[in-house]
Motif scaffolding. Structure first.
Motif, PDB file in Angstrom:
ATOM      1  N   VAL A 200       0.850  -1.200   0.000  1.00 25.20           N
ATOM      2  CA  VAL A 200       0.000   0.000   0.000  1.00 25.20           C
ATOM      3  C   VAL A 200       0.886   1.251   0.000  1.00 25.20           C
ATOM      4  CG1 VAL A 200      -1.743   1.294   1.308  1.00 25.20           C
ATOM      5  CG2 VAL A 200      -1.882  -1.193   1.191  1.00 25.20           C
ATOM      6  N   ALA A 201       1.898   1.219   0.864  1.00 27.64           N
ATOM      7  CA  ALA A 201       2.807   2.377   0.961  1.00 27.64           C
ATOM      8  C   ALA A 201       3.546   2.594  -0.349  1.00 27.64           C
ATOM      9  CB  ALA A 201       3.793   2.171   2.104  1.00 27.64           C
ATOM     10  N   ALA A 202       3.953   1.502  -0.984  1.00 29.31           N
ATOM     11  CA  ALA A 202       4.696   1.631  -2.248  1.00 29.31           C
ATOM     12  C   ALA A 202       3.809   2.257  -3.324  1.00 29.31           C
ATOM     13  CB  ALA A 202       5.205   0.268  -2.705  1.00 29.31           C
ATOM     14  N   ARG A 203       2.541   1.855  -3.340  1.00 30.43           N
ATOM     15  CA  ARG A 203       1.631   2.440  -4.339  1.00 30.43           C
ATOM     16  C   ARG A 203       1.446   3.938  -4.080  1.00 30.43           C
ATOM     17  NH1 ARG A 203      -1.068  -2.566  -3.942  1.00 30.43           N
ATOM     18  NH2 ARG A 203      -2.558  -1.800  -2.408  1.00 30.43           N
ATOM     19  N   LYS A 204       1.308   4.278  -2.797  1.00 34.52           N
ATOM     20  CA  LYS A 204       1.155   5.700  -2.440  1.00 34.52           C
ATOM     21  C   LYS A 204       2.423   6.469  -2.823  1.00 34.52           C
ATOM     22  CE  LYS A 204      -1.097   8.989  -0.331  1.00 34.52           C
ATOM     23  NZ  LYS A 204      -2.443   9.356  -0.743  1.00 34.52           N
ATOM     24  N   ALA A 205       3.560   5.887  -2.473  1.00 35.51           N
ATOM     25  CA  ALA A 205       4.841   6.552  -2.778  1.00 35.51           C
ATOM     26  C   ALA A 205       4.993   6.737  -4.280  1.00 35.51           C
ATOM     27  CB  ALA A 205       5.992   5.721  -2.227  1.00 35.51           C
ATOM     28  N   ALA A 206       4.554   5.721  -5.036  1.00 37.24           N
ATOM     29  CA  ALA A 206       4.686   5.799  -6.497  1.00 37.24           C
ATOM     30  C   ALA A 206       3.856   6.951  -7.045  1.00 37.24           C
ATOM     31  CB  ALA A 206       4.250   4.484  -7.124  1.00 37.24           C
ATOM     32  N   LYS A 207       2.646   7.107  -6.499  1.00 34.56           N
ATOM     33  CA  LYS A 207       1.782   8.198  -6.965  1.00 34.56           C
ATOM     34  C   LYS A 207       2.449   9.553  -6.689  1.00 34.56           C
ATOM     35  CE  LYS A 207      -2.736  10.261  -6.565  1.00 34.56           C
ATOM     36  NZ  LYS A 207      -3.932  10.455  -5.783  1.00 34.56           N
ATOM     37  N   LEU A 208       2.996   9.677  -5.492  1.00 37.98           N
ATOM     38  CA  LEU A 208       3.650  10.946  -5.144  1.00 37.98           C
ATOM     39  C   LEU A 208       4.909  11.149  -5.986  1.00 37.98           C
ATOM     40  CD1 LEU A 208       3.359  10.679  -1.252  1.00 37.98           C
ATOM     41  CD2 LEU A 208       2.014  12.132  -2.753  1.00 37.98           C
ATOM     42  N   ALA A 209       5.672  10.075  -6.150  1.00 44.10           N
ATOM     43  CA  ALA A 209       6.958  10.186  -6.852  1.00 44.10           C
ATOM     44  C   ALA A 209       6.763  10.520  -8.324  1.00 44.10           C
ATOM     45  CB  ALA A 209       7.719   8.876  -6.705  1.00 44.10           C
ATOM     46  N   ILE A 210       5.752   9.922  -8.932  1.00 41.75           N
ATOM     47  CA  ILE A 210       5.559  10.152 -10.366  1.00 41.75           C
ATOM     48  C   ILE A 210       5.107  11.589 -10.628  1.00 41.75           C
ATOM     49  CG2 ILE A 210       4.005   9.508 -12.263  1.00 41.75           C
ATOM     50  CD1 ILE A 210       4.584   6.566 -11.266  1.00 41.75           C
ATOM     51  N   ASN A 211       4.402  12.150  -9.675  1.00 39.46           N
ATOM     52  CA  ASN A 211       3.995  13.552  -9.823  1.00 39.46           C
ATOM     53  C   ASN A 211       5.113  14.526  -9.489  1.00 39.46           C
ATOM     54  OD1 ASN A 211       0.989  14.002 -10.520  1.00 39.46           O
ATOM     55  ND2 ASN A 211       1.007  12.212  -9.185  1.00 39.46           N
ATOM     56  N   THR A 212       5.948  14.154  -8.541  1.00 41.74           N
ATOM     57  CA  THR A 212       6.993  15.100  -8.123  1.00 41.74           C
ATOM     58  C   THR A 212       8.343  14.788  -8.779  1.00 41.74           C
ATOM     59  OG1 THR A 212       7.468  13.702  -6.206  1.00 41.74           O
ATOM     60  CG2 THR A 212       5.953  15.536  -5.857  1.00 41.74           C
ATOM     61  N   TRP A 213       8.365  13.752  -9.567  1.00 43.50           N
ATOM     62  CA  TRP A 213       9.614  13.333 -10.203  1.00 43.50           C
ATOM     63  C   TRP A 213      10.735  13.231  -9.167  1.00 43.50           C
ATOM     64  CZ3 TRP A 213      10.654  13.698 -15.949  1.00 43.50           C
ATOM     65  CH2 TRP A 213       9.464  13.514 -16.658  1.00 43.50           C
ATOM     66  N   ALA A 214      10.436  12.531  -8.112  1.00 43.68           N
ATOM     67  CA  ALA A 214      11.424  12.381  -7.039  1.00 43.68           C
ATOM     68  C   ALA A 214      12.443  11.302  -7.403  1.00 43.68           C
ATOM     69  CB  ALA A 214      10.701  11.988  -5.762  1.00 43.68           C
ATOM     70  N   ASP A 215      13.639  11.460  -6.909  1.00 40.21           N
ATOM     71  CA  ASP A 215      14.605  10.359  -6.954  1.00 40.21           C
ATOM     72  C   ASP A 215      14.233   9.439  -5.799  1.00 40.21           C
ATOM     73  OD1 ASP A 215      16.357  10.988  -9.127  1.00 40.21           O
ATOM     74  OD2 ASP A 215      17.090  12.676  -7.950  1.00 40.21           O
ATOM     75  N   VAL A 216      14.081   8.151  -6.108  1.00 43.75           N
ATOM     76  CA  VAL A 216      13.509   7.237  -5.110  1.00 43.75           C
ATOM     77  C   VAL A 216      14.480   6.115  -4.743  1.00 43.75           C
ATOM     78  CG1 VAL A 216      11.608   5.615  -4.643  1.00 43.75           C
ATOM     79  CG2 VAL A 216      11.182   7.681  -5.986  1.00 43.75           C
ATOM     80  N   THR A 217      14.546   5.836  -3.454  1.00 44.14           N
ATOM     81  CA  THR A 217      15.232   4.626  -2.993  1.00 44.14           C
ATOM     82  C   THR A 217      14.205   3.761  -2.270  1.00 44.14           C
ATOM     83  OG1 THR A 217      17.300   5.820  -2.681  1.00 44.14           O
ATOM     84  CG2 THR A 217      17.083   3.714  -1.532  1.00 44.14           C
TER      85      THR A 217
END
Lengths: 264, 288, 131
Positions: B15-32
């Motif tokens: 669930v957290a990964a899906r949420k993080a993905a939504k935020l990351a794809i919008n903010t173009w974050a570098d993700v670990t």
């Protein structure tokens, strides 16, 4: 020109009230009288005669400085009737006294929106609000005034609502909707057919139409005050009448986060 | 923005990964995406198979969530794991079209220590972590109340994700006068991504709203007004706070600004963050 | 880029705190930085001179950052533009890249992150110059 008495202190609520009033002044030809009351009960006062007068003068000076600081910070674009008035005494009595000497068209103050309805009840239950004869604007939040809602419910006098509203606002100065609120204990709000309340709604629509107003949306909703309050968040101003007893309409007014104009 | 997403193999991490993905794809974050392997588990020379497989699945959320648009992380598959240190394995998406980095990392050690260490090493701006429904429920092997500990100790803001809900309001609760520029910016992003309204909630004691809190609320209001973000103000008394937060969580993302002088500690008596997380059944944003 | 001259950066963000934080930090790293908090002055400035790198916010009062970056790329296609935004969406990121930005950073970010992006932009310009 309409005249308004605005009560301010050096706090966020007053800051929002000033800014909101500045926006309102674009819709209403408004001249403001700023007032602030220092309540000696809250200070450690002492003495009689000259000593007391000097002490009161000191409090008044401090109050004036407080008001000046806020007005300088906000620098709102409004017309003022005169210099800010600072009084020392009981807040309700001093404000009522000012209103009895100068018949203002509107009283304005800022009150932070709270999660508790009790705060709103005690405000409207105060002597000031019970005795005041002019309409009052309670600014709970700073929002753009791009749409007004006339809020009707059981106990709301259509004549009072329409006459007060049309005295303050010029026809067509802002888009206006009308909503009749029915209480419902649970569940999500339900929109009902407008014709079920047609007679009542016409008592609002017709006199306003005669004065040149066109009510855009006319709706009837059934719901809890909390849920309905949430539905109405987009309105820049909600206009209703002074609730005379605890009822769902009163609770809805308490729960609305919007600025509210209470007609009298 | 650099985002750290600590995960394990439990459903809340998905669930957290899906949420993080939504935020990351919008903010173009570098993700670990960080998986932690406790010292006793798995082989020494490779990441635990179950963890590794779960992480690959989480990774797909970041690659597929962009809909018709191109994902900033490209469209490849994670390369094979490679050891980059003692008990550390890494891989990333090998894609020529990638504009931002999506790194998968497994570390061996204490879960809390590894998360905090990685956040410090990456200079993370934001941690997104899944949580069981109650912080004391089983999960996050080896650490009780892990999410609350991460939220308390992390050097950056932390989003504790509990379940997927639609958010129509982002709420920031303020009870002290420390509000960082980073936290204001993060709230902005949350409001934008969720297309939500913003509510600034001042927490008042029995004596009323502290003057400094009120002043800070005014500054925060000014900040958002200058950005064209409509922000609502509400004041809540401390004895009403738990109920208020629980009700608000139905449709809001509840955030709290944690400062040194926060008296949320008193309200959420045992531990402020875990109490708030327990009081709400949706995500909690801890702002630093 | 011109020989050993300092890399020039134009910084545009209507939040003074951003320039206040970034400008000294970038100058310390040897860059020549001009910071602006209003888009019209920044627009005027790019009519007067070329910058190697432009760092711009997207949502500002008075001027749209997207318009600013379009103007920069129109006048100086070789200038690398880095977008920083507090209101990131997939659409704004995509539009920025379509307009040729070098990178897109959502706020908050650390100074280290943007200096790394600036270094990469510098390297790209060097590579281009050496061809």
């Amino acid at each position: 020109m309409k005249t308004a008495l605005i009560y301010i202190e050096e706090n966020l609520a007053s800051s929002m009230a000033l800014r909101y009033t500045s926006r309102l002044a674009n819709l209403i030809d408004l001249a403001l009288q700023v007032i602030h009351v220092e309540e000696p009960e809250n200070k450690n006062h002492f003495g009689t005669g000259w000593t007391r007068r000097t002490w009161e003068h000191g409090i008044e000076e401090a109050g004036l400085q407080e008001v000046d600081r806020l007005l300088k910070t906000e620098r709102i674009d409004c017309r003022f009737l005169g210099s800010p008035v600072v009084r020392v005494g009981d807040r309700d009595s001093e404000l009522l006294s000012e209103m009895s000497h100068h018949p203002y068209n509107l009283y304005i103050e800022g009150r932070l929106n709270t999660a508790s309805v009790r705060d709103f009840y005690s405000l409207l239950g105060s002597r000031l609000y019970r005795k005041m004869t002019c309409p009052s604007l309670i600014v709970k939040n700073l929002v753009p005034i791009d749409r007004v809602l006339l809020l009707a419910a059981e106990g709301v006098d259509p004549d009072q609502l329409t006459s007060c509203f049309s005295r303050l606002f010029d026809p067509e100065s802002i888009p206006v909707d009308l909503l009749y609120f029915h209480f419902q204990e649970n569940d999500s709000p339900v929109w009902e057919q407008e014709h079920e309340m047609a007679d009542y709604l016409n008592e609002i629509i017709t006199p306003l139409a005669d004065k040149g107003w066109n009510i855009e949306k006319k709706q009837v909703v059934r719901g809890t005050p909390e849920k309905v309050a949430d539905l109405l968040r987009d309105y820049g101003l909600v206009v209703s009448t002074f609730p005379t007893r605890k009822c769902p309409h009163y609770e809805l007014l308490a729960m609305l986060p919007n600025p509210i104009l209470i007609c009298k | 923005m650099k985002m750290l997403v600590p995960v394990d193999t439990n459903p809340y991490s998905a669930v957290a990964a899906r949420k993080a993905a939504k935020l990351a794809i919008n903010t173009w974050a570098d993700v670990t995406i960080l998986g932690i392997q406790t010292a006793g588990s798995a082989a020494n020379n490779m990441p635990d198979a179950a963890l590794s497989s779960a992480m690959s699945a989480y990774c797909k959320a970041f690659l597929s969530n962009a809909g018709e648009m191109e994902s900033p992380y490209g469209d490849g598959e994670p390369a094979p794991w490679r050891a980059t240190g003692n008990g550390v394995w890494e891989t990333s998406i090998a894609s020529e079209t990638a504009k931002k980095s999506l790194r998968l990392m497994v570390k061996k050690g204490s879960t809390l220590d590894m998360i905090l260490e990685q956040a410090a090493q990456d200079g993370s701006d934001f941690i997104v972590i899944g949580s069981p429904a109650k912080v004391a429920d089983p999960g996050w092997t080896g650490e009780l109340d892990l999410t609350a500990k991460v939220a308390n100790k992390a050097p950056c803001s932390v989003l504790v994700v509990k379940e997927e809900k639609s958010v129509n309001t982002v709420m920031g609760i303020l009870d002290q006068d420390h509000v960082s520029q980073e936290s204001l910016e993060l709230i902005n992003q949350m409001v934008t991504v969720h297309q939500a309204e913003l509510k600034i909630v001042g927490l008042a004691t029995a004596k009323g709203l502290d003057e400094r809190v009120e002043m800070k609320m005014g500054e925060v209001l000014d900040y958002y007004a200058s950005k064209g973000v409509k922000a609502w103000i509400t004041m809540v008394k401390e004895n009403e706070m738990e109920d208020f937060a629980a009700r608000a969580a139905e449709t809001s993302l509840v955030g709290i600004w944690l400062g040194k002088k926060s008296f949320l500690a008193k309200i959420f008596s045992k531990d402020r963050v875990s109490q708030l997380i327990n009081a709400t059944n949706s995500s909690v944003l801890v702002l630093k | 880029m011109r020989g050993k001259e300092k890399t020039s950066i134009l910084l545009l963000d209507d939040e003074p705190i951003v320039s206040k934080r970034l400008k000294p930090s970038l100058e310390k790293r040897g860059y020549e930085v001009e910071a602006f908090t209003d888009g019209f002055s920044a627009l005027q400035r790019i009519k007067e001179r070329k910058f190697d790198i432009v760092v711009t916010d997207l949502k500002m009062e008075g001027i749209d950052g997207m318009h600013f970056l379009t103007e920069v790329k129109k006048k100086f296609p070789e200038t690398e533009v880095i977008v920083i935004t507090g209101f990131a969406t997939m659409q704004t990121a995509k539009e920025s890249f379509q307009k040729g930005v070098f990178d897109f950073l959502a706020k908050p970010f650390k100074i280290k992150e943007i200096t790394e992006v600036i270094k990469r932009a510098e390297n790209r310009q060097r590579e281009r110059a050496s061809k």
